[in-house]
Motif scaffolding. Structure first.
Motif, PDB file in Angstrom:
ATOM      1  N   VAL A  85     116.798 -15.178   0.870  1.00  0.00           N
ATOM      2  CA  VAL A  85     116.386 -15.018  -0.520  1.00  0.00           C
ATOM      3  C   VAL A  85     115.980 -13.565  -0.741  1.00  0.00           C
ATOM      4  O   VAL A  85     115.201 -13.005   0.025  1.00  0.00           O
ATOM      5  CB  VAL A  85     115.196 -15.945  -0.875  1.00  0.00           C
ATOM      6  N   ASN A  86     116.561 -12.973  -1.773  1.00  0.00           N
ATOM      7  CA  ASN A  86     116.241 -11.588  -2.096  1.00  0.00           C
ATOM      8  C   ASN A  86     115.873 -11.516  -3.571  1.00  0.00           C
ATOM      9  O   ASN A  86     116.417 -12.257  -4.382  1.00  0.00           O
ATOM     10  CB  ASN A  86     117.469 -10.714  -1.801  1.00  0.00           C
ATOM     11  N   ALA A  87     114.919 -10.674  -3.915  1.00  0.00           N
ATOM     12  CA  ALA A  87     114.537 -10.551  -5.317  1.00  0.00           C
ATOM     13  C   ALA A  87     114.441  -9.081  -5.693  1.00  0.00           C
ATOM     14  O   ALA A  87     114.006  -8.259  -4.888  1.00  0.00           O
ATOM     15  CB  ALA A  87     113.200 -11.237  -5.563  1.00  0.00           C
ATOM     16  N   GLU A 104     107.238  -3.174  -2.011  1.00  0.00           N
ATOM     17  CA  GLU A 104     106.488  -4.236  -1.323  1.00  0.00           C
ATOM     18  C   GLU A 104     106.220  -5.428  -2.232  1.00  0.00           C
ATOM     19  O   GLU A 104     106.178  -6.559  -1.778  1.00  0.00           O
ATOM     20  CB  GLU A 104     105.192  -3.698  -0.717  1.00  0.00           C
ATOM     21  N   ASP A 105     106.094  -5.181  -3.535  1.00  0.00           N
ATOM     22  CA  ASP A 105     105.866  -6.308  -4.447  1.00  0.00           C
ATOM     23  C   ASP A 105     107.094  -7.217  -4.508  1.00  0.00           C
ATOM     24  O   ASP A 105     106.971  -8.438  -4.493  1.00  0.00           O
ATOM     25  CB  ASP A 105     105.541  -5.800  -5.858  1.00  0.00           C
ATOM     26  N   ILE A 107     109.406  -7.453  -2.222  1.00  0.00           N
ATOM     27  CA  ILE A 107     109.582  -8.082  -0.907  1.00  0.00           C
ATOM     28  C   ILE A 107     108.649  -9.276  -0.774  1.00  0.00           C
ATOM     29  O   ILE A 107     109.051 -10.354  -0.340  1.00  0.00           O
ATOM     30  CB  ILE A 107     109.360  -7.051   0.221  1.00  0.00           C
ATOM     31  N   GLU A 108     107.404  -9.105  -1.212  1.00  0.00           N
ATOM     32  CA  GLU A 108     106.457 -10.222  -1.158  1.00  0.00           C
ATOM     33  C   GLU A 108     106.969 -11.374  -2.039  1.00  0.00           C
ATOM     34  O   GLU A 108     106.970 -12.532  -1.616  1.00  0.00           O
ATOM     35  CB  GLU A 108     105.071  -9.778  -1.641  1.00  0.00           C
ATOM     36  N   ALA A 110     110.034 -12.162  -2.929  1.00  0.00           N
ATOM     37  CA  ALA A 110     111.167 -12.861  -2.315  1.00  0.00           C
ATOM     38  C   ALA A 110     110.718 -13.692  -1.126  1.00  0.00           C
ATOM     39  O   ALA A 110     111.177 -14.819  -0.929  1.00  0.00           O
ATOM     40  CB  ALA A 110     112.226 -11.849  -1.873  1.00  0.00           C
ATOM     41  N   ARG A 111     109.780 -13.187  -0.342  1.00  0.00           N
ATOM     42  CA  ARG A 111     109.368 -13.898   0.866  1.00  0.00           C
ATOM     43  C   ARG A 111     108.530 -15.136   0.543  1.00  0.00           C
ATOM     44  O   ARG A 111     108.616 -16.141   1.236  1.00  0.00           O
ATOM     45  CB  ARG A 111     108.619 -12.962   1.816  1.00  0.00           C
ATOM     46  N   VAL A 112     107.733 -15.064  -0.508  1.00  0.00           N
ATOM     47  CA  VAL A 112     106.937 -16.237  -0.877  1.00  0.00           C
ATOM     48  C   VAL A 112     107.853 -17.327  -1.442  1.00  0.00           C
ATOM     49  O   VAL A 112     107.709 -18.505  -1.125  1.00  0.00           O
ATOM     50  CB  VAL A 112     105.819 -15.849  -1.871  1.00  0.00           C
ATOM     51  N   ARG A 115     109.716 -18.869   1.402  1.00  0.00           N
ATOM     52  CA  ARG A 115     108.848 -19.736   2.188  1.00  0.00           C
ATOM     53  C   ARG A 115     108.790 -21.145   1.578  1.00  0.00           C
ATOM     54  O   ARG A 115     108.830 -22.141   2.281  1.00  0.00           O
ATOM     55  CB  ARG A 115     107.443 -19.117   2.193  1.00  0.00           C
ATOM     56  N   ALA A 235     103.793 -24.280   0.898  1.00  0.00           N
ATOM     57  CA  ALA A 235     103.717 -22.830   1.030  1.00  0.00           C
ATOM     58  C   ALA A 235     102.597 -22.331   0.133  1.00  0.00           C
ATOM     59  O   ALA A 235     102.229 -22.997  -0.840  1.00  0.00           O
ATOM     60  CB  ALA A 235     105.028 -22.165   0.636  1.00  0.00           C
ATOM     61  N   GLN A 237     100.259 -18.461  -1.029  1.00  0.00           N
ATOM     62  CA  GLN A 237      99.980 -17.046  -0.841  1.00  0.00           C
ATOM     63  C   GLN A 237      98.936 -16.599  -1.854  1.00  0.00           C
ATOM     64  O   GLN A 237      99.051 -16.880  -3.041  1.00  0.00           O
ATOM     65  CB  GLN A 237     101.274 -16.239  -1.050  1.00  0.00           C
TER      66      GLN A 237
ATOM     67  N   ARG B  90     111.128  -6.453   6.615  1.00  0.00           N
ATOM     68  CA  ARG B  90     110.547  -7.004   5.381  1.00  0.00           C
ATOM     69  C   ARG B  90     109.276  -7.775   5.695  1.00  0.00           C
ATOM     70  O   ARG B  90     108.314  -7.748   4.933  1.00  0.00           O
ATOM     71  CB  ARG B  90     111.574  -7.922   4.702  1.00  0.00           C
ATOM     72  N   ILE B  93     106.473  -5.314   6.099  1.00  0.00           N
ATOM     73  CA  ILE B  93     106.066  -4.733   4.805  1.00  0.00           C
ATOM     74  C   ILE B  93     105.177  -5.720   4.053  1.00  0.00           C
ATOM     75  O   ILE B  93     104.138  -5.355   3.503  1.00  0.00           O
ATOM     76  CB  ILE B  93     107.310  -4.340   3.967  1.00  0.00           C
ATOM     77  N   GLU B  94     105.565  -6.999   4.066  1.00  0.00           N
ATOM     78  CA  GLU B  94     104.734  -8.006   3.397  1.00  0.00           C
ATOM     79  C   GLU B  94     103.369  -8.110   4.081  1.00  0.00           C
ATOM     80  O   GLU B  94     102.327  -8.151   3.425  1.00  0.00           O
ATOM     81  CB  GLU B  94     105.414  -9.384   3.409  1.00  0.00           C
ATOM     82  N   LYS B  97     101.018  -5.386   3.285  1.00  0.00           N
ATOM     83  CA  LYS B  97     100.463  -5.539   1.941  1.00  0.00           C
ATOM     84  C   LYS B  97      99.330  -6.572   1.932  1.00  0.00           C
ATOM     85  O   LYS B  97      98.255  -6.297   1.397  1.00  0.00           O
ATOM     86  CB  LYS B  97     101.568  -5.984   0.986  1.00  0.00           C
ATOM     87  N   VAL B  98      99.545  -7.733   2.550  1.00  0.00           N
ATOM     88  CA  VAL B  98      98.498  -8.757   2.491  1.00  0.00           C
ATOM     89  C   VAL B  98      97.280  -8.357   3.322  1.00  0.00           C
ATOM     90  O   VAL B  98      96.147  -8.712   2.980  1.00  0.00           O
ATOM     91  CB  VAL B  98      99.007 -10.175   2.876  1.00  0.00           C
ATOM     92  N   PHE B 195      95.007 -15.493   2.055  1.00  0.00           N
ATOM     93  CA  PHE B 195      95.357 -16.909   2.075  1.00  0.00           C
ATOM     94  C   PHE B 195      96.865 -16.984   2.083  1.00  0.00           C
ATOM     95  O   PHE B 195      97.525 -16.495   1.171  1.00  0.00           O
ATOM     96  CB  PHE B 195      94.786 -17.596   0.830  1.00  0.00           C
ATOM     97  N   GLN B 196      97.416 -17.544   3.147  1.00  0.00           N
ATOM     98  CA  GLN B 196      98.855 -17.761   3.191  1.00  0.00           C
ATOM     99  C   GLN B 196      99.073 -19.147   3.781  1.00  0.00           C
ATOM    100  O   GLN B 196      98.227 -19.662   4.508  1.00  0.00           O
ATOM    101  CB  GLN B 196      99.542 -16.712   4.062  1.00  0.00           C
ATOM    102  N   LEU B 197     100.192 -19.711   3.493  1.00  0.00           N
ATOM    103  CA  LEU B 197     100.471 -21.034   4.038  1.00  0.00           C
ATOM    104  C   LEU B 197     101.962 -21.199   4.159  1.00  0.00           C
ATOM    105  O   LEU B 197     102.702 -20.909   3.227  1.00  0.00           O
ATOM    106  CB  LEU B 197      99.879 -22.100   3.097  1.00  0.00           C
ATOM    107  N   ASP B 198     102.436 -21.603   5.324  1.00  0.00           N
ATOM    108  CA  ASP B 198     103.799 -22.106   5.381  1.00  0.00           C
ATOM    109  C   ASP B 198     103.868 -23.332   6.267  1.00  0.00           C
ATOM    110  O   ASP B 198     103.285 -23.393   7.331  1.00  0.00           O
ATOM    111  CB  ASP B 198     104.816 -21.030   5.755  1.00  0.00           C
ATOM    112  N   GLY B 199     104.574 -24.314   5.777  1.00  0.00           N
ATOM    113  CA  GLY B 199     104.654 -25.599   6.466  1.00  0.00           C
ATOM    114  C   GLY B 199     104.034 -26.675   5.617  1.00  0.00           C
ATOM    115  O   GLY B 199     103.266 -26.393   4.711  1.00  0.00           O
TER     116      GLY B 199
END
Lengths: 277, 241
Positions: A85-87, A104-105, A107-108, A110-112, A115, A235, A237, B90, B93-94, B97-98, B195-199
């Motif tokens: 997934v890319n945004a 970074e925004d 990337i975050e 897309a990654r969230v 997830r 998920a 964040q 990536r 980088i994330e 940031k967190v 706060f992060q969560l996966d699963g």
């Protein structure tokens, strides 16, 4: 640069105004604290994509396209297909967005979203294998943000989910020489679940759902939670350099769980409309 | 499917469900840095360095009313089983940031206008929970650098493995388990900063995991405190000028 202008003088002055308004449970656009903006989901908008969806959440507009190709599996998951997934926040989306590789925004973001799709097991990746350990289906979801008015996390998630849920691909098979051949048959992706993302913002002591850009510019913290159809959380964040207290985290999870049921109906509506043609 | 908890209720490395991995924090490990620390949490080995407050480069990034906090979380190529290419991924980088957003609420950045504070984290060996260990180490390094802070920041994950809620997941548990919930808190102000969560977790499991992660953070906070007290009031440094 971030697509939302933050920490500027005007926003800081506005924050006091916003906090005062919110203490009366009012928002600038007259919504209640827990009211979502209007969500419009259109699928099958790009013919050349395997699946696509255009989503509007208020004035926020995003478009997602799925391309399904073949590729090699990751070495640590030889028995699973690929999901990427890319945004990107396009420069046309906001006065504060600039061209260039995802920051970074983005990337975050897309990654969230990734997830939520991955952990809810939305796509049964184990069914995307052609030759175990060597050739698998690779699902690429690219999301372009067209207009920024807050809550990109949810809009991007809805577009990603709707485009995957409606994606179709030719059925492939491996012949006796180990060559991959396509058949005439067109099949959907193996979908097991529909994840729904809900984002809340904390401004002062107030939690509100589906923040606009104006609200995001003054928010202290953001929290996104993703739920499956059984109300399991899959998920999450927190974002922004602000905090939430323990009760706010639990309250946010409860609010998001209930709101996710409401959004689920809208997503399912958008998906089934496409199926009818 | 790997069996992550045996019939006695013990995990692969012999821990109980609410038991932390061996934890060690050392303060002031790098002479050049304004503040530094080293943490071992299970097989995680992470060095944290703080440089600043100092001039901002490039200059236009400076803020008139406070310091700019920057954070780089980086994994050494040899820190994981399959070599990780040195350029930032990536994921890194994330995480950078967190982590920055997890530490920023604790710092009184308004005391240092027009400056930058840089935090560098190098993961020499990763073993699951490296972002949490990184945050815990960063907070110690920031304190060592003498940066004004409202509170410490301490992080730990909870999660779900073999259907049970546990704390401080290691690499295998993170990969094979059902869910991972890393959080960071300010232990005296009772605020969540990461706060992060996966699963997948049911709502009751989520609440249980969250509460267990918070109490694990309090345990780790004691180790942070001891490490700092040891450096500034302890035996080792006495007599050194």
């Amino acid at each position: 640069m971030s697509a939302v202008k933050r920490s500027m003088v005007v926003e800081r002055l506005r924050k006091d105004q916003m906090v005062e308004l919110l203490s009366k449970e009012k928002r600038l656009d007259n919504r209640g604290l827990l009211d979502l903006r209007n969500i419009v989901i259109e699928t099958g908008v790009i013919e050349r994509a395997s699946g696509s969806a255009k989503v509007q959440v208020g004035n926020t507009q995003v478009i997602a396209g799925v391309k399904i190709e073949t590729g090699e599996p990751f070495p640590d998951t030889p028995d699973k297909g690929l999901l990427v997934v890319n945004a990107e926040v396009l420069p046309l989306a906001s006065a504060y967005a600039e061209p260039g590789p995802p920051d970074e925004d983005a990337i975050e973001l897309a990654r969230v979203v990734d997830r939520g799709v991955r952990e809810s097991k939305m796509i049964d990746l184990s069914k995307l294998i052609l030759i175990p350990g060597r050739k698998v289906h690779a699902v690429f979801v690219d999301v372009n943000v067209l207009n920024v008015d807050g809550n990109l996390f949810d809009a991007t998630s809805y577009a990603t989910v709707a485009s995957i849920a409606t994606a179709k691909m030719p059925k492939l098979f491996v012949d006796q020489n180990g060559q991959i051949k396509r058949t005439e048959e067109i099949i959907p992706l193996p979908i097991k679940s529909i994840p729904v993302s809900v984002t809340l913002a904390r401004i002062g002591d107030v939690l509100l759902v589906d923040p606009t850009s104006e609200e995001e510019a003054v928010m202290d913290a953001r929290i996104t939670l993703v739920f499956d159809e059984e109300d399991n959380v899959c998920a999450g964040q927190k974002g922004q350099p602000g905090t939430l207290n323990f009760d706010q985290v639990k309250l946010a999870a409860n609010i998001a769980k209930v709101k996710a049921r409401e959004v689920r109906k809208i997503i399912l509506g958008g998906i089934t409309k496409d199926a009818k043609g | 499917m790997v069996e992550l908890i045996n019939e006695k209720g013990l995990r692969i490395d012999g821990r109980g469900v609410d038991e932390l991995r061996p934890l060690r924090i050392e303060v002031g490990v790098l002479k050049n840095a304004d503040g530094s620390s080293y943490i071992e949490m299970g097989k995680n080995k992470i060095v944290a360095a703080v440089y600043g407050p100092k001039e901002v480069h490039p200059k236009h990034l400076a803020l008139p009313d406070r310091s700019v906090l920057r954070c780089r979380y980086h994994m050494a190529p040899f820190s994981v089983d399959v070599r990780k290419p040195p350029q930032p991924s990536r994921r890194e980088i994330e995480i950078s940031k967190v982590i920055r957003e997890a530490l920023e609420p604790a710092l009184i950045l308004e005391e240092y206008p027009r400056t930058a504070i840089n935090i560098y984290l190098e993961v020499l060996q990763a073993d699951g929970g490296s972002r949490c260990a990184g945050i815990t180490a960063s907070a110690v390094a920031l304190a060592d650098a003498g940066i004004s802070m409202r509170d410490m920041v301490v992080a730990c994950a909870a999660g779900k493995i073999s259907g049970q809620v546990v704390i401080d997941l290691d690499d295998t548990e993170d990969k094979e388990g059902d869910a991972d919930l890393p959080i960071a808190i300010m232990p005296n102000l009772n605020q969540v900063t990461l706060f992060q969560l996966d699963g997948i977790m049911a709502p009751e499991e989520f609440e249980k995991a969250f509460n267990m992660a918070v109490s694990a953070c309090h345990q780790i906070y004691e180790v942070q405190r001891e490490a700092l007290i040891d450096k500034y009031f302890g035996k080792g440094e006495a007599g050194e000028e």
